[in-house]
Motif scaffolding. Structure first.
Motif, mmCIF file in Angstrom:
data_model
loop_
_atom_site.group_PDB
_atom_site.id
_atom_site.type_symbol
_atom_site.label_atom_id
_atom_site.label_comp_id
_atom_site.label_asym_id
_atom_site.label_seq_id
_atom_site.Cartn_x
_atom_site.Cartn_y
_atom_site.Cartn_z
ATOM 1 N N HIS A 26 12.146 -24.340 -0.936
ATOM 2 C CA HIS A 26 10.716 -24.538 -1.370
ATOM 3 C C HIS A 26 11.008 -24.951 -2.997
ATOM 4 N N GLY A 27 11.918 -24.155 -3.616
ATOM 5 C CA GLY A 27 11.678 -24.019 -5.032
ATOM 6 C C GLY A 27 12.377 -25.108 -5.603
ATOM 7 N N ILE A 28 13.552 -25.822 -4.935
ATOM 8 C CA ILE A 28 14.358 -26.839 -5.039
ATOM 9 C C ILE A 28 13.581 -28.194 -4.437
ATOM 10 N N GLY A 29 12.515 -28.134 -3.765
ATOM 11 C CA GLY A 29 11.884 -29.325 -3.354
ATOM 12 C C GLY A 29 12.552 -29.813 -2.111
ATOM 13 N N VAL A 30 13.295 -29.135 -1.257
ATOM 14 C CA VAL A 30 14.092 -29.720 -0.271
ATOM 15 C C VAL A 30 13.499 -29.133 1.183
ATOM 16 N N PRO A 31 13.135 -30.073 1.900
ATOM 17 C CA PRO A 31 12.762 -29.554 3.218
ATOM 18 C C PRO A 31 13.615 -28.871 4.113
ATOM 19 N N LEU A 32 13.082 -27.853 4.936
ATOM 20 C CA LEU A 32 13.980 -26.979 5.712
ATOM 21 C C LEU A 32 14.016 -26.936 7.184
ATOM 22 N N LEU A 33 14.650 -27.646 7.881
ATOM 23 C CA LEU A 33 14.035 -27.615 9.329
ATOM 24 C C LEU A 33 14.932 -26.924 10.124
ATOM 25 N N PRO A 34 14.345 -25.697 10.885
ATOM 26 C CA PRO A 34 15.185 -24.769 11.462
ATOM 27 C C PRO A 34 15.381 -25.201 12.794
ATOM 28 N N VAL A 35 16.833 -25.213 13.324
ATOM 29 C CA VAL A 35 17.129 -25.721 14.698
ATOM 30 C C VAL A 35 17.932 -24.586 15.393
ATOM 31 N N ASP B 11 17.657 -26.750 23.190
ATOM 32 C CA ASP B 11 18.431 -28.108 23.564
ATOM 33 C C ASP B 11 17.998 -28.611 22.145
ATOM 34 N N VAL B 12 19.178 -29.284 21.328
ATOM 35 C CA VAL B 12 18.906 -29.672 20.126
ATOM 36 C C VAL B 12 18.163 -31.112 20.403
ATOM 37 N N ALA B 13 18.271 -31.988 21.022
ATOM 38 C CA ALA B 13 17.348 -33.210 21.044
ATOM 39 C C ALA B 13 15.943 -32.779 21.177
ATOM 40 N N VAL B 14 15.587 -31.768 21.974
ATOM 41 C CA VAL B 14 13.991 -31.610 22.236
ATOM 42 C C VAL B 14 13.817 -31.068 20.755
ATOM 43 N N GLN B 15 14.460 -30.251 20.222
ATOM 44 C CA GLN B 15 13.816 -29.674 18.795
ATOM 45 C C GLN B 15 13.910 -30.683 17.719
ATOM 46 N N LEU B 16 14.572 -31.769 17.819
ATOM 47 C CA LEU B 16 14.581 -32.913 16.888
ATOM 48 C C LEU B 16 13.382 -33.624 17.107
ATOM 49 N N ARG B 17 13.076 -33.974 18.338
ATOM 50 C CA ARG B 17 11.920 -34.838 18.666
ATOM 51 C C ARG B 17 10.525 -33.910 18.318
ATOM 52 N N ARG B 18 10.699 -32.651 18.276
ATOM 53 C CA ARG B 18 9.462 -31.756 17.985
ATOM 54 C C ARG B 18 9.366 -31.801 16.646
#
Length: 323
Positions: free
Chosen positions: A299-308, A313-320
């Protein structure tokens, strides 16, 4: 049925005959990564996203466009081209409205994928290293399907491979072949190197390779990230869009009430007994604080962080996350 890529596996590793399949969840298999092409759908890494999207850009791209994409309907303002009038909305509201279009931009994508020994851990479903490879494969297939170029920087504890973004299915297969080669080097007896040396080396290569107006996707558990890592991420962000994918295993966040775990750093090892509530609380608190620190750092450097999670299942998480 997916094509047989065993020959590519052998050529990519340079280590003699390789098995046609890997132990599921422990090492990746070329056939499995190729098969993810069919599931890389219903999520996107597009240049222009809704204003509240994690991927909404900070500035307009300056590279060659591919056409016009509808963005929104808004009220008419003096000087608007009457050819963009939306007559249906105008008739329904009784006030003039126009359709606004944005120029679609080509945006090359660079995947930075962590395959160090710190990623060779998993309590359910798959190792973090396997999940990172699956995220990279799904992203690469989706990016090429959307008509953009994709390249990668893949790194382990002692090795690094870089490929410039290209727009073809063969380019994705070549990238995945290199990824399989890196992943196959991970095993229980492999030596881990502490610190962020290779991580930072990969980011330095990304700074040189990305240039400007790229999307750089960093896929890692961010183990060992330091001040140099932060400066390199800021350097990338200054001229590109940057997205981080945090690959994590939920084990430390959901500790069992009993049992033992042997933890080693490659030299020393210690046995932890989960029957003690105080120990579980200490480990859980450390894991929660570490996770929060990573989110605050991004957050401090303005970069989104997506937790996986490595347990789902990875595909399900990316769709979410990106659907």
């Amino acid at each position: 049925m997916p094509r047989d890529f065993a020959a590519r596996d052998r050529a990519a590793t340079g280590a003699g005959p390789a098995p046609s399949t890997a132990t599921p969840g422990v090492n990746v298999d070329m056939n499995a990564l190729a098969a993810l092409e069919a599931t890389a759908r219903d999520f996107h890494f597009r240049t222009r996203q809704p204003v509240h999207s994690l991927l909404s850009g900070r500035h307009g791209s300056r590279v060659r466009g591919r056409g016009l994409a509808f963005e929104e309907v808004r009220g008419y303002l003096p000087g608007d081209d009457v050819r963009t009038m939306d007559w249906r909305v105008t008739a329904r509201t009784g006030k003039p409205h126009v359709r606004v279009y944005a120029e679609e931009k080509e945006r090359p994508v660079l995947l930075v994928v962590d395959q160090r020994m710190n990623m060779f851990f998993g309590s359910r479903r798959a190792m973090k290293s396997v999940v990172a490879a699956e995220v990279a494969a799904l992203a690469a297939w989706r990016i090429v399907a959307d008509g953009d170029r994709v390249g990668g920087i893949l790194f382990g504890d002692t090795n690094l491979t870089a490929s410039a973004p290209r727009r073809s299915r063969d380019a994705v297969l070549h990238l995945l072949g290199d990824l399989v080669a890196h992943n196959r080097r991970l095993h229980a007896e492999a030596e881990a190197r502490r610190g962020a040396g290779q991580f930072n080396a990969a980011l330095e290569r990304a700074v040189r390779l990305a240039g400007h107006d790229h999307l750089v996707i960093v896929i890692s558990d961010f183990d060992g990230a330091d001040d140099r890592t932060r400066r390199l991420m800021l350097a990338l962000r200054s001229r590109n869009d940057v997205l981080s994918v945090l690959v994590y295993d939920p084990f430390l966040l959901e500790l069992p009430d009993s049992g033992h775990l042997v933890v080693s750093d490659g030299e020393l090892q210690v046995e932890l007994g989960f029957g003690r509530a105080a120990l579980r609380d200490q480990i859980g608190s450390f894991a929660s604080q570490h996770s929060q620190a990573l989110f605050d750092w991004h957050h401090g450097i303005g970069v989104p962080l997506l937790p996986v999670s490595a347990a789902e299942d990875v595909a399900v998480q990316l769709r979410r996350l990106l659907g």
